[in-house]
Design a protein around this motif. Structure first.
Motif, short mmCIF file in Angstrom:
data_model
loop_
_atom_site.label_atom_id
_atom_site.label_comp_id
_atom_site.label_asym_id
_atom_site.label_seq_id
_atom_site.Cartn_x
_atom_site.Cartn_y
_atom_site.Cartn_z
N ALA A 123 -80.40 21.69 -115.31
CA ALA A 123 -79.55 20.69 -115.33
C ALA A 123 -78.18 21.36 -115.85
N ALA A 124 -78.70 22.68 -115.50
CA ALA A 124 -77.97 23.41 -115.28
C ALA A 124 -76.88 22.95 -113.94
N PHE A 125 -76.84 22.84 -113.28
CA PHE A 125 -76.10 21.66 -111.43
C PHE A 125 -76.90 20.38 -112.03
N LYS A 126 -76.25 19.89 -111.19
CA LYS A 126 -76.49 18.70 -110.38
C LYS A 126 -75.64 18.47 -109.77
N ASP A 127 -76.42 18.32 -107.97
CA ASP A 127 -76.15 18.38 -106.97
C ASP A 127 -75.42 16.37 -106.50
N THR A 175 -71.90 24.24 -117.77
CA THR A 175 -71.60 25.90 -118.93
C THR A 175 -72.73 26.20 -119.68
N SER A 176 -73.08 25.28 -121.02
CA SER A 176 -73.72 25.12 -121.64
C SER A 176 -74.86 25.60 -121.59
N LYS A 177 -75.17 24.65 -120.74
CA LYS A 177 -77.24 25.96 -120.19
C LYS A 177 -77.00 26.69 -119.64
N ILE A 178 -75.89 27.83 -119.29
CA ILE A 178 -76.16 29.03 -118.52
C ILE A 178 -75.76 30.03 -119.28
#
Length: 627
Positions: A503-507, A454-457
């Motif tokens: 890189a806000a989400f990583k699958d 969330t630090s990248k959103i």
């Protein structure tokens, strides 16, 4: 002026003058001129004929007793024709062989081939099949009635058939009465009395004998008067026996002309007047099949819910492997508990999958996370799943084989990217969109998400071109594994900017999301209305549903006592309200089962649509009826 005349008066005019009076000569001259020169206009013929055919005679006479005719002849006052006779005509009681019906000129002939039963009132129901030849005016709801015994049966039952879930009228449904009361009688015997519903779902069974009947309605697909296709043919039934009561139809002997007049007087009445032939109200008594002294009442009009049984055995209807990391299989209908998977041919000591089930519990995605399993071209699984039935729960097992077929590689397409990072996250709003108040902004991942940074959103409120940071939370959707919601307070009539940095989400496969920038606005609150629904007299578990004008489901709530539900940010329009009595508390509507005596779960529709206006708050009370 006289140039159009094709003859000359030069030779005959003096002779005419001598022998005829001058006035007569002038009249003949004028009529000859207009006969030759004027356009002839035919007469208009008067107003359109709207009177249907009327019976002038019949053999035997209408309402005859102690007759057993093999042929019936009915003569009308004008030429007739038959329309849609196959669907319109019914004979009650039904015969094994359909009567042969012929029409010629003004006469209608019915050939009754089988031998008629003794002491039985027969009713030949033509519906609206008989029309006059010129204008097509129908002789509505015409019935030809006679008795092989000394009296005409006089009892009547009327009611309405509606779909169990939508509560909409069901047309052309066969309504049947049986004097035998054992459970499987509609599957083995043809009924004693039959009729069909009209376009409004109404029916009226007339000329019934004084008896107790089993009542049944059927969407008879193969027109054989038997419930022989459970799961395909829709049905409705009463779980009590029915005893029709009424007034004697023929109180005094009548002549042929009296009977004919009576047909025209009564059968041209309003289709749904719900008054018996003497003008008196009818009553209906219902008796428990276990204890016939226990009387209950549905009121004067029966309202019957038509439903289709869910009797098909549950099975896996398809199984595919659309990608190397994804297995997909579907069921023919919703299953009970989450399926259990057992691999065949490879060890399962370590976690090797993520299981994703659909909200309706009718499909499954298996995401393969183990790198060794991922490389296997063929995977076999044993699948155990439950099949919930009305009276039990079955445990079923199936073996599935999944083979991956690599797609053929073609030339690269211009403008398309193969970067997985750019594809793993999508949003449910577009750039520059004006977003409805109350709408949840959500992220949909292409594959299961392992981490969210969330630090990248970032979410900003743009005030006078200056971005002001807003607090927010990201939560997983309760019904979707790969959907996440942005929870934040978004003021009305404002501008916002949403930023996702790389890189806000990583699958689960190590793929990282790319950067995303979305600017959007919120709607004005004045464009919406709100509804506060005050539910009273709630004595059971209910599912309350809000529908739009096209019956699309907008929201639902689960309650078990008197409650208030607030619907905010509603578009100004008409809304409908539906309540489902969720007897088994499984959170959905369940159909019925005839042999088990289970009626479909009751649906209650609010009597009138609710009107929501912009900038208005409407508080509306709804008292749930007990029956």
């Amino acid at each position: 002026m006289f140039a159009c005349m094709n003859f000359s008066f030069k030779n005959i005019y003096p002779r005419i003058i001598r022998i005829l009076p001058s006035g007569f000569i002038f009249a003949v001259f004028i009529s000859s001129f207009f006969h030759r020169c004027a356009n002839i206009v035919p007469p208009t013929g008067g107003p359109r004929d709207t009177i249907p055919p009327r019976i002038v005679s019949s053999n035997p006479p209408l309402y005859s007793t102690n007759v057993s005719p093999s042929n019936i002849t009915i003569t009308f006052d004008e030429y007739i024709e038959l329309r849609d006779l196959q669907q319109q005509f019914l004979i009650s009681p039904p015969q094994e062989e359909r009567p042969e019906i012929r029409q010629r000129g003004r006469a209608l002939t019915v050939n009754l081939k089988p031998v008629l039963e003794e002491n039985t009132t027969y009713s030949l129901n033509f519906g609206n099949a008989i029309v006059d030849l010129n204008e097509g005016n129908p002789f509505r709801n015409f019935q030809f009635v006679f008795s092989t015994g000394p009296t005409i049966d006089s009892m009547t039952i009327e009611g309405r058939v509606v779909s169990a879930f939508e509560k909409k009228p069901e047309e052309n449904i066969t309504v049947m009465l049986y004097p035998n009361h054992y459970d499987s009688v509609p599957m083995k015997e043809i009924p004693l009395y039959v009729t069909r519903t009209d376009k409004e779902g109404y029916f009226k069974l007339r000329h019934l004998r004084n008896d107790t009947f089993k009542f049944f309605a059927l969407k008879d697909i193969n027109n054989n008067y038997l419930y022989d296709r459970p799961g395909s043919e829709a049905i409705a039934f009463l779980d009590t026996l029915i005893f029709p009561t009424g007034f004697e139809y023929l109180k005094t002997p009548k002549t042929d002309n009296d009977s004919i007049k009576e047909v025209h007087d009564h059968d041209h009445d309003s289709e749904h007047d719900h008054v018996d032939e003497e003008g008196d109200k009818l009553s209906i008594q219902l008796f428990s099949p276990v204890n016939e002294t226990k009387e209950s009442s549905f009121g004067k009009e029966l309202l019957l819910p038509l439903f289709t049984e869910d009797i098909a055995k549950q099975y896996i209807s398809s199984a595919t492997r659309p990608a190397r990391n994804r297995l997909f299989f579907t069921f023919n209908r919703a299953y009970g508990e989450k399926p259990q998977l057992t691999p065949l041919g490879f060890p399962t000591d370590l976690p090797w999958k993520i299981l994703e089930t659909s909200p309706k519990n009718d499909s499954v995605i298996v995401w393969i996370t183990d790198s060794l399993v991922l490389q296997m071209d063929t995977i076999q699984l044993e699948v155990k799943f439950t099949d919930p039935r009305p009276d039990t729960v079955l445990l079923l097992t199936d073996t599935l084989r999944f083979t991956f077929m690599a797609p053929r590689e073609g030339p690269p397409q211009r403008g398309r990217t193969t970067d997985a990072a750019a594809q793993i996250i999508s949003l449910n709003i577009r750039n520059r969109e004006v977003v409805d108040l109350g709408k949840k902004i959500s992220f949909l991942a292409a594959s299961p998400v392992k981490e969210i940074d969330t630090s990248k959103i970032f979410l900003f409120n743009i005030i006078d071109s200056v971005p002001e940071p807003l607090d927010f939370r990201i939560t997983q959707h309760p019904n979707y594994l790969r959907r996440f919601q942005l929870d934040a307070i978004l003021e009305q009539d404002s501008e916002f900017r949403l930023e996702l940095h790389p890189a806000a989400f990583k699958d689960s496969y190590g793929n990282l999301s790319d950067s995303v920038l979305i600017e959007f606005k919120s709607q004005k609150e004045i464009n919406y209305g709100s509804l506060i629904l005050d539910l009273k007299n709630v004595n059971d578990h209910l599912i309350i549903q809000l529908l739009d004008e096209k019956d699309n489901l907008l929201a639902e709530h689960f309650i078990s006592n008197d409650s208030k539900i607030e619907y905010k940010y509603l578009r100004p329009q008409l809304y409908r309200l539906r309540a489902i009595l969720d007897g088994n508390k499984n959170g959905r509507w369940d159909t019925g089962n005839y042999l088990l005596g289970i009626q479909p779960e009751r649906i209650i529709m609010h009597a009138e649509p609710v009107t929501v206006r912009a900038a208005w708050e409407l508080e509306h009370a709804w008292e749930i009826p007990n029956n």
